[in-house]
Motif scaffolding. Structure first.
Motif, PDB file in Angstrom:
ATOM      1  N   LEU A 152       2.052   7.762  -6.607  1.00  0.00           N
ATOM      2  CA  LEU A 152       0.920   8.520  -7.154  1.00  0.00           C
ATOM      3  C   LEU A 152       1.334   9.921  -7.564  1.00  0.00           C
ATOM      4  CD1 LEU A 152      -2.030   7.585  -4.750  1.00  0.00           C
ATOM      5  CD2 LEU A 152      -1.501   6.620  -6.999  1.00  0.00           C
ATOM      6  N   ASP A 153       0.828  10.351  -8.710  1.00  0.00           N
ATOM      7  CA  ASP A 153       1.021  11.736  -9.136  1.00  0.00           C
ATOM      8  C   ASP A 153       0.098  12.655  -8.348  1.00  0.00           C
ATOM      9  OD1 ASP A 153       2.894  11.001 -11.058  1.00  0.00           O
ATOM     10  OD2 ASP A 153       1.331  10.612 -12.558  1.00  0.00           O
ATOM     11  N   HIS A 154       0.380  13.972  -8.442  1.00  0.00           N
ATOM     12  CA  HIS A 154      -0.429  14.955  -7.716  1.00  0.00           C
ATOM     13  C   HIS A 154      -1.900  14.847  -8.087  1.00  0.00           C
ATOM     14  CE1 HIS A 154      -1.661  18.656  -5.823  1.00  0.00           C
ATOM     15  NE2 HIS A 154      -2.046  19.154  -6.977  1.00  0.00           N
ATOM     16  N   GLU A 155      -2.175  14.641  -9.383  1.00  0.00           N
ATOM     17  CA  GLU A 155      -3.531  14.333  -9.829  1.00  0.00           C
ATOM     18  C   GLU A 155      -3.490  12.961 -10.478  1.00  0.00           C
ATOM     19  OE1 GLU A 155      -5.649  17.196 -12.075  1.00  0.00           O
ATOM     20  OE2 GLU A 155      -5.454  18.787 -10.570  1.00  0.00           O
ATOM     21  N   THR A 156      -4.411  12.101 -10.097  1.00  0.00           N
ATOM     22  CA  THR A 156      -4.339  10.713 -10.551  1.00  0.00           C
ATOM     23  C   THR A 156      -5.717  10.084 -10.578  1.00  0.00           C
ATOM     24  OG1 THR A 156      -3.162   8.616 -10.158  1.00  0.00           O
ATOM     25  CG2 THR A 156      -4.026   9.747  -8.226  1.00  0.00           C
ATOM     26  N   ASP A 157      -5.832   9.001 -11.343  1.00  0.00           N
ATOM     27  CA  ASP A 157      -7.034   8.179 -11.319  1.00  0.00           C
ATOM     28  C   ASP A 157      -6.808   7.109 -10.261  1.00  0.00           C
ATOM     29  OD1 ASP A 157      -9.188   6.496 -11.688  1.00  0.00           O
ATOM     30  OD2 ASP A 157      -8.567   5.790 -13.669  1.00  0.00           O
ATOM     31  N   LEU A 158      -7.532   7.200  -9.168  1.00  0.00           N
ATOM     32  CA  LEU A 158      -7.301   6.308  -8.038  1.00  0.00           C
ATOM     33  C   LEU A 158      -7.692   4.865  -8.338  1.00  0.00           C
ATOM     34  CD1 LEU A 158      -6.144   7.188  -5.256  1.00  0.00           C
ATOM     35  CD2 LEU A 158      -8.422   6.791  -4.329  1.00  0.00           C
ATOM     36  N   ILE A 159      -8.628   4.669  -9.266  1.00  0.00           N
ATOM     37  CA  ILE A 159      -9.015   3.298  -9.629  1.00  0.00           C
ATOM     38  C   ILE A 159      -7.856   2.596 -10.317  1.00  0.00           C
ATOM     39  CG2 ILE A 159     -10.607   1.865 -10.969  1.00  0.00           C
ATOM     40  CD1 ILE A 159     -11.911   3.249  -8.578  1.00  0.00           C
ATOM     41  N   GLU A 160      -7.313   3.237 -11.327  1.00  0.00           N
ATOM     42  CA  GLU A 160      -6.258   2.629 -12.126  1.00  0.00           C
ATOM     43  C   GLU A 160      -4.952   2.485 -11.360  1.00  0.00           C
ATOM     44  OE1 GLU A 160      -4.559   0.805 -15.386  1.00  0.00           O
ATOM     45  OE2 GLU A 160      -6.665   1.352 -15.106  1.00  0.00           O
ATOM     46  N   ASN A 161      -4.640   3.476 -10.517  1.00  0.00           N
ATOM     47  CA  ASN A 161      -3.309   3.544  -9.932  1.00  0.00           C
ATOM     48  C   ASN A 161      -3.216   3.135  -8.465  1.00  0.00           C
ATOM     49  OD1 ASN A 161      -2.035   4.595 -12.357  1.00  0.00           O
ATOM     50  ND2 ASN A 161      -3.183   6.474 -11.954  1.00  0.00           N
ATOM     51  N   PHE A 162      -4.352   2.815  -7.852  1.00  0.00           N
ATOM     52  CA  PHE A 162      -4.307   2.386  -6.452  1.00  0.00           C
ATOM     53  C   PHE A 162      -5.316   1.284  -6.148  1.00  0.00           C
ATOM     54  CE2 PHE A 162      -5.507   3.068  -1.895  1.00  0.00           C
ATOM     55  CZ  PHE A 162      -4.327   2.588  -1.346  1.00  0.00           C
ATOM     56  N   ALA A 163      -6.594   1.524  -6.445  1.00  0.00           N
ATOM     57  CA  ALA A 163      -7.636   0.567  -6.055  1.00  0.00           C
ATOM     58  C   ALA A 163      -7.454  -0.790  -6.708  1.00  0.00           C
ATOM     59  CB  ALA A 163      -9.020   1.134  -6.399  1.00  0.00           C
ATOM     60  N   TYR A 164      -6.997  -0.828  -7.963  1.00  0.00           N
ATOM     61  CA  TYR A 164      -6.747  -2.108  -8.632  1.00  0.00           C
ATOM     62  C   TYR A 164      -5.372  -2.703  -8.298  1.00  0.00           C
ATOM     63  CZ  TYR A 164     -10.746  -3.210 -11.599  1.00  0.00           C
ATOM     64  OH  TYR A 164     -11.979  -3.617 -12.046  1.00  0.00           O
ATOM     65  N   PRO A 165      -4.295  -1.927  -8.371  1.00  0.00           N
ATOM     66  CA  PRO A 165      -2.981  -2.549  -8.138  1.00  0.00           C
ATOM     67  C   PRO A 165      -2.814  -3.190  -6.770  1.00  0.00           C
ATOM     68  CG  PRO A 165      -2.725  -0.400  -9.186  1.00  0.00           C
ATOM     69  CD  PRO A 165      -4.173  -0.526  -8.824  1.00  0.00           C
ATOM     70  N   LEU A 166      -3.435  -2.615  -5.730  1.00  0.00           N
ATOM     71  CA  LEU A 166      -3.263  -3.188  -4.396  1.00  0.00           C
ATOM     72  C   LEU A 166      -3.810  -4.610  -4.304  1.00  0.00           C
ATOM     73  CD1 LEU A 166      -2.599  -3.229  -1.406  1.00  0.00           C
ATOM     74  CD2 LEU A 166      -4.672  -1.862  -0.986  1.00  0.00           C
ATOM     75  N   PRO A 167      -5.096  -4.854  -4.552  1.00  0.00           N
ATOM     76  CA  PRO A 167      -5.592  -6.225  -4.366  1.00  0.00           C
ATOM     77  C   PRO A 167      -5.044  -7.228  -5.363  1.00  0.00           C
ATOM     78  CG  PRO A 167      -7.326  -4.816  -5.255  1.00  0.00           C
ATOM     79  CD  PRO A 167      -6.192  -3.917  -4.872  1.00  0.00           C
ATOM     80  N   ILE A 168      -4.740  -6.789  -6.599  1.00  0.00           N
ATOM     81  CA  ILE A 168      -4.217  -7.786  -7.537  1.00  0.00           C
ATOM     82  C   ILE A 168      -2.795  -8.179  -7.160  1.00  0.00           C
ATOM     83  CG2 ILE A 168      -3.256  -6.266  -9.340  1.00  0.00           C
ATOM     84  CD1 ILE A 168      -4.564  -8.262 -11.362  1.00  0.00           C
ATOM     85  N   THR A 228       0.827  -1.208   0.000  1.00  0.00           N
ATOM     86  CA  THR A 228       0.000   0.000   0.000  1.00  0.00           C
ATOM     87  C   THR A 228       0.860   1.256   0.000  1.00  0.00           C
ATOM     88  OG1 THR A 228      -1.775  -1.141   1.180  1.00  0.00           O
ATOM     89  CG2 THR A 228      -1.777   1.264   1.285  1.00  0.00           C
ATOM     90  N   GLU A 229       1.832   1.322   0.911  1.00  0.00           N
ATOM     91  CA  GLU A 229       2.682   2.513   1.001  1.00  0.00           C
ATOM     92  C   GLU A 229       3.483   2.704  -0.274  1.00  0.00           C
ATOM     93  OE1 GLU A 229       2.529   4.674   3.315  1.00  0.00           O
ATOM     94  OE2 GLU A 229       1.404   3.590   4.853  1.00  0.00           O
ATOM     95  N   SER A 230       3.939   1.604  -0.869  1.00  0.00           N
ATOM     96  CA  SER A 230       4.701   1.705  -2.116  1.00  0.00           C
ATOM     97  C   SER A 230       3.844   2.284  -3.241  1.00  0.00           C
ATOM     98  CB  SER A 230       5.228   0.327  -2.508  1.00  0.00           C
ATOM     99  OG  SER A 230       5.890   0.361  -3.756  1.00  0.00           O
ATOM    100  N   LEU A 231       2.601   1.860  -3.334  1.00  0.00           N
ATOM    101  CA  LEU A 231       1.698   2.392  -4.364  1.00  0.00           C
ATOM    102  C   LEU A 231       1.410   3.867  -4.129  1.00  0.00           C
ATOM    103  CD1 LEU A 231      -0.800  -0.594  -4.624  1.00  0.00           C
ATOM    104  CD2 LEU A 231       0.782   0.159  -6.410  1.00  0.00           C
ATOM    105  N   LEU A 232       1.214   4.251  -2.878  1.00  0.00           N
ATOM    106  CA  LEU A 232       0.938   5.656  -2.573  1.00  0.00           C
ATOM    107  C   LEU A 232       2.154   6.525  -2.876  1.00  0.00           C
ATOM    108  CD1 LEU A 232      -1.054   5.289   0.778  1.00  0.00           C
ATOM    109  CD2 LEU A 232      -1.964   5.743  -1.514  1.00  0.00           C
TER     110      LEU A 232
END
Length: 405
Positions: A137-153, A130-134
């Motif tokens: 993240l860019d200043h503006e980002t799509d949270l689905i593509e760049n956080f919500a999906y990568p974490l559980p997969i 989780t911390e690595s994904l955060l």
């Protein structure tokens, strides 16, 4: 009332209001899953949903109905969606549709990886991912593509034993399978099946300490406990179900909190509320709105209606979770809502023998994700209009644009 069309765009756009109206018109109504399919009973009220999900007189496989030839509505839905017949077994013959001894046999093969103790052991690694994904993240980002999906997969692939180089394919093809366009599911499903066959071959040659290596050993040592098809469908089910629903719990929950700042303030001030908040988010905006079909193995009375032997039912979870007969002020999001300490009150993860195998894992991932996200970025805000992906019996975001400051 007329049969409810679950493909109705208005119902997909507002399932909360739509199913609320249906629920108040009657506890059970007839519905259709796709054009040209036989009707099913939709069970809408909390107590009735709990009864159906906990009653062993309802089975998932129509072949389990004794002494009666039952039409398989699942096959009708597959035909309506243009899915090739040779792919049908990979959809219909999984742990999700097994009954009785077969279901218990398959569940026991993997359940040890999803116990509360095992999930607790995995918690530090989930926090690290989780911390690595955060961090990225860019200043503006799509949270689905760049956080919500990568974490559980990432979590489920590490647990199963999918190497890092294969994970983008799982993500891309899994995403491509989430479509209602006739025939569009065939190509990505074929690729996922072939990728799974290749992975099994590699893990058989070079076994590790992962779940897939353990399943392969079981298959090779005792084929009666796990067939070729069951091995492949188990991998498909664990990975696809293990990241899709959790990704959308994180997405839906983040949007809910951003649009309910009073509730977000409560968990920011008291992070100890996060476990309770995750339960409430699962109740209020969970990603799965209905179960797979169940068939009555004998005549059963539900909500004053006799479900005849061989008839099919679908439990509408979203309707049950917002039923005012069970929840006070049911339509209000309340992260302090009391939970029964002995059991889970909402039915977002189902109930009974087919209760979600990965529920503890999903809840823990969501707790870690929400806590870290709002701790690292306390000023997180929407940076545009969220985009929904409308599909029957689900609630999911295609995009969630946010600003981190």
């Amino acid at each position: 009332m007329n049969a409810v069309n679950l493909m109705d765009p208005a119902l997909m756009q507002d399932p909360f209001g739509g199913f609320a109206r249906i629920r108040e018109e009657g506890p059970l109504v007839k519905g259709s899953l796709a054009r040209g399919t036989d009707p099913v009973w939709l069970v809408t009220r909390y107590e009735d949903v709990k009864q159906v999900l906990g009653d062993t007189r309802f089975v998932n496989d129509p072949a389990s109905v004794p002494g009666k030839e039952v039409g398989d509505i699942r096959e009708q839905v597959i035909a309506a969606r243009g899915i090739d017949p040779d792919l049908a077994p990979y959809i219909l013959d999984s742990i999700l549709d097994a009954d009785g001894a077969d279901h218990l046999r398959l569940r026991r093969l993997v359940s040890r990886e999803f116990t509360a103790r095992r999930v607790l052991d995995l918690r530090p690694r989930m926090a690290e991912i989780t911390e690595s994904l955060l961090d990225r993240l860019d200043h503006e980002t799509d949270l689905i593509e760049n956080f919500a999906y990568p974490l559980p997969i990432t979590v489920i692939c590490e647990l199963v034993g999918v190497p890092e180089e294969d994970r983008p394919t799982w993500r891309e093809q899994g995403k491509a399978m989430m479509t209602m366009a006739p025939g569009a599911m065939n190509a990505p499903l074929r690729e996922i099946i072939e990728l799974t066959r290749s992975l099994i071959g590699r893990r058989r040659a070079e076994p590790g300490g992962d779940l897939l290596s353990a399943l392969i050993r079981t298959h090779d040592e005792d084929g009666d406990r796990l067939s070729d098809l069951e091995l492949i469908t188990m991998v498909l089910t664990l990975i696809l179900a293990g990241h899709e629903t959790t990704a959308h719990l994180i997405g839906n929950g983040t949007l809910a909190l951003l649009t309910h700042p009073d509730q977000l303030d409560l968990v920011k001030k008291d992070p100890g509320l996060w476990p309770r908040a995750v339960h409430e988010l699962m109740r209020w905006c969970g990603p799965v709105h209905g179960t797979r079909m169940r068939y009555a193995a004998e005549d059963v009375e539900i909500g004053g209606q006799t479900i005849k032997k061989g008839e099919s039912v679908v439990a509408i979870l979203v309707s049950a979770n917002l039923d005012p007969r069970r929840f006070d002020d049911a339509e209000r999001l309340d992260v302090t809502r009391e939970q029964d300490s002995r059991r889970e009150v909402h039915v977002g993860f189902g109930h009974g023998l087919h209760y979600c195998l990965g529920a503890a894992l999903a809840r823990t991932e969501a707790e870690i994700a929400f806590n870290a996200l709002f701790r690292r970025f306390p000023g997180l805000a929407l940076a545009g209009e969220p985009e929904r992906q409308y599909m029957p019996m689900s609630w999911r975001l295609a995009k969630l644009p946010v600003r981190l400051s």
